[in-house]
Design a protein around this motif. Structure first.
Motif, short mmCIF file in Angstrom:
data_model
loop_
_atom_site.label_atom_id
_atom_site.label_comp_id
_atom_site.label_asym_id
_atom_site.label_seq_id
_atom_site.Cartn_x
_atom_site.Cartn_y
_atom_site.Cartn_z
N MET A 1 37.21 77.74 44.46
CA MET A 1 35.75 78.22 44.49
C MET A 1 35.88 79.02 45.79
SD MET A 1 33.75 74.98 43.24
CE MET A 1 34.72 73.69 44.19
N GLN A 2 34.81 80.04 45.75
CA GLN A 2 34.70 80.75 47.02
C GLN A 2 33.17 80.30 47.77
OE1 GLN A 2 35.04 85.08 45.94
NE2 GLN A 2 37.11 84.79 46.18
N TYR A 3 33.37 80.29 49.02
CA TYR A 3 32.26 79.99 49.92
C TYR A 3 32.07 81.16 50.76
CZ TYR A 3 32.35 75.16 47.89
OH TYR A 3 32.47 74.27 47.00
N MET A 4 30.90 81.41 51.12
CA MET A 4 30.07 82.42 52.06
C MET A 4 29.57 81.49 53.19
SD MET A 4 30.19 85.46 53.15
CE MET A 4 30.01 86.41 51.33
N LEU A 5 30.59 81.71 54.60
CA LEU A 5 29.99 81.14 55.69
C LEU A 5 29.07 82.22 56.32
CD1 LEU A 5 33.48 79.30 56.66
CD2 LEU A 5 31.47 78.69 55.10
N LEU A 6 28.02 82.03 56.58
CA LEU A 6 26.80 82.87 57.24
C LEU A 6 26.54 82.36 58.50
CD1 LEU A 6 24.68 83.21 54.21
CD2 LEU A 6 26.30 84.84 54.99
N CYS A 7 27.23 83.05 59.53
CA CYS A 7 27.32 82.68 60.96
C CYS A 7 26.00 83.12 61.85
CB CYS A 7 28.67 83.14 61.58
SG CYS A 7 30.05 82.78 60.59
N CYS A 8 25.24 82.44 62.14
CA CYS A 8 23.87 82.93 62.85
C CYS A 8 24.21 82.39 64.34
CB CYS A 8 22.89 82.09 62.13
SG CYS A 8 22.80 82.86 60.72
N PHE A 9 23.56 83.15 65.21
CA PHE A 9 23.61 82.93 66.63
C PHE A 9 22.32 83.52 67.21
CE2 PHE A 9 25.12 86.31 68.69
CZ PHE A 9 25.86 87.09 67.69
N ASP A 10 22.01 83.40 68.36
CA ASP A 10 20.77 83.69 69.22
C ASP A 10 21.44 84.93 69.98
OD1 ASP A 10 18.84 84.31 71.04
OD2 ASP A 10 18.31 82.14 71.48
N GLU A 11 20.85 86.12 69.44
CA GLU A 11 21.84 87.26 70.28
C GLU A 11 21.23 87.29 71.69
OE1 GLU A 11 20.39 90.57 67.80
OE2 GLU A 11 21.78 90.10 66.29
N GLU A 12 20.15 86.90 71.84
CA GLU A 12 19.64 87.06 73.50
C GLU A 12 20.36 86.22 74.24
OE1 GLU A 12 15.38 86.50 73.96
OE2 GLU A 12 15.04 88.08 72.30
N ARG A 13 20.78 84.95 73.75
CA ARG A 13 21.48 83.89 74.72
C ARG A 13 22.95 84.41 74.81
NH1 ARG A 13 23.04 77.55 73.15
NH2 ARG A 13 24.37 77.24 74.98
N TRP A 14 23.46 85.17 73.74
CA TRP A 14 24.88 85.82 73.69
C TRP A 14 24.73 86.92 74.85
CZ3 TRP A 14 29.69 84.63 72.26
CH2 TRP A 14 30.54 85.82 72.31
N ALA A 15 23.85 87.64 74.97
CA ALA A 15 23.80 88.82 75.85
C ALA A 15 23.53 88.26 77.25
CB ALA A 15 22.26 89.70 75.49
N THR A 16 23.05 87.23 77.56
CA THR A 16 23.15 86.47 78.79
C THR A 16 24.18 85.82 79.40
OG1 THR A 16 21.84 84.51 78.21
CG2 THR A 16 20.48 86.74 78.87
N MET A 17 25.31 85.39 78.27
CA MET A 17 26.44 84.68 78.68
C MET A 17 27.28 85.12 79.61
SD MET A 17 27.29 82.55 75.07
CE MET A 17 28.71 82.19 75.68
N PRO A 18 27.89 84.66 80.42
CA PRO A 18 28.89 85.44 81.33
C PRO A 18 30.05 85.76 80.66
CG PRO A 18 28.63 83.18 82.23
CD PRO A 18 27.70 83.31 80.84
N ASP A 19 30.48 87.01 80.98
CA ASP A 19 31.57 87.64 80.24
C ASP A 19 32.90 86.72 80.11
OD1 ASP A 19 30.21 90.03 79.87
OD2 ASP A 19 31.15 91.03 81.51
N ALA A 20 33.07 85.93 80.99
CA ALA A 20 34.37 85.01 80.92
C ALA A 20 34.05 83.85 79.79
CB ALA A 20 34.51 84.22 82.19
N ASP A 21 32.75 83.58 79.50
CA ASP A 21 32.45 82.62 78.45
C ASP A 21 32.57 83.26 77.08
OD1 ASP A 21 32.12 80.80 80.27
OD2 ASP A 21 29.97 80.75 80.11
N ALA A 114 28.23 82.47 43.45
CA ALA A 114 28.13 82.24 42.08
C ALA A 114 29.08 83.07 41.11
CB ALA A 114 26.66 82.78 41.72
N PRO A 115 29.85 82.55 40.06
CA PRO A 115 30.66 83.00 39.19
C PRO A 115 30.08 84.17 38.85
CG PRO A 115 30.27 80.67 38.81
CD PRO A 115 29.42 81.06 39.72
#
Length: 119
Positions: A1-21, A114-115
């Motif tokens: 069976m195939q499953y779609m894994l839809l990955c969501c995150f807060d783009e604003e939080r990502w933008a403020t994270m340190p580059d090393a992280d 869905a098939p």
């Protein structure tokens, strides 16, 4: 069976994270993808451009209407997807649980594809 894994995150939080992280998470992501390719689960996947670069298409009175960016303001945005082949939902959840952005507040929606006969 195939499953779609839809990955969501807060783009604003990502933008403020340190580059090393961000670099560490992206390295973990690379290792994650390599592992599901090697295990035979991987079918397809991609990172998406930010939601602000998207266009929403709707139809009203038989005419197409387009809106720049996401239609609704949300805390999390769809950032990418993975199409995986799994024996069952539990196996798909196990793979989803290894996605590196979970540790920085992301979420993954797991959906059975869905098939063709049901489309």
């Amino acid at each position: 069976m195939q499953y779609m894994l839809l990955c969501c995150f807060d783009e604003e939080r990502w933008a403020t994270m340190p580059d090393a992280d961000k670099d560490k998470i992206m390295q973990e992501y690379s290792e994650f993808i390599q592992s599901i390719v090697k295990s035979g689960h991987y079918r397809a996947g991609a990172k998406l451009q930010p939601a602000s670069n998207g266009t929403t298409v709707r139809q009203k009175d038989g005419k197409l209407i387009t809106t720049d960016g996401p239609f609704a303001e949300t805390k999390e945005q769809l950032g990418g997807y993975h199409l995986v082949e799994c024996q069952d939902l539990n196996e798909a959840i196990g793979i989803a649980g290894r996605i590196p952005t979970l540790c920085v507040g992301g979420s993954v929606e797991v959906r059975l594809v869905a098939p063709v006969s049901e489309r």
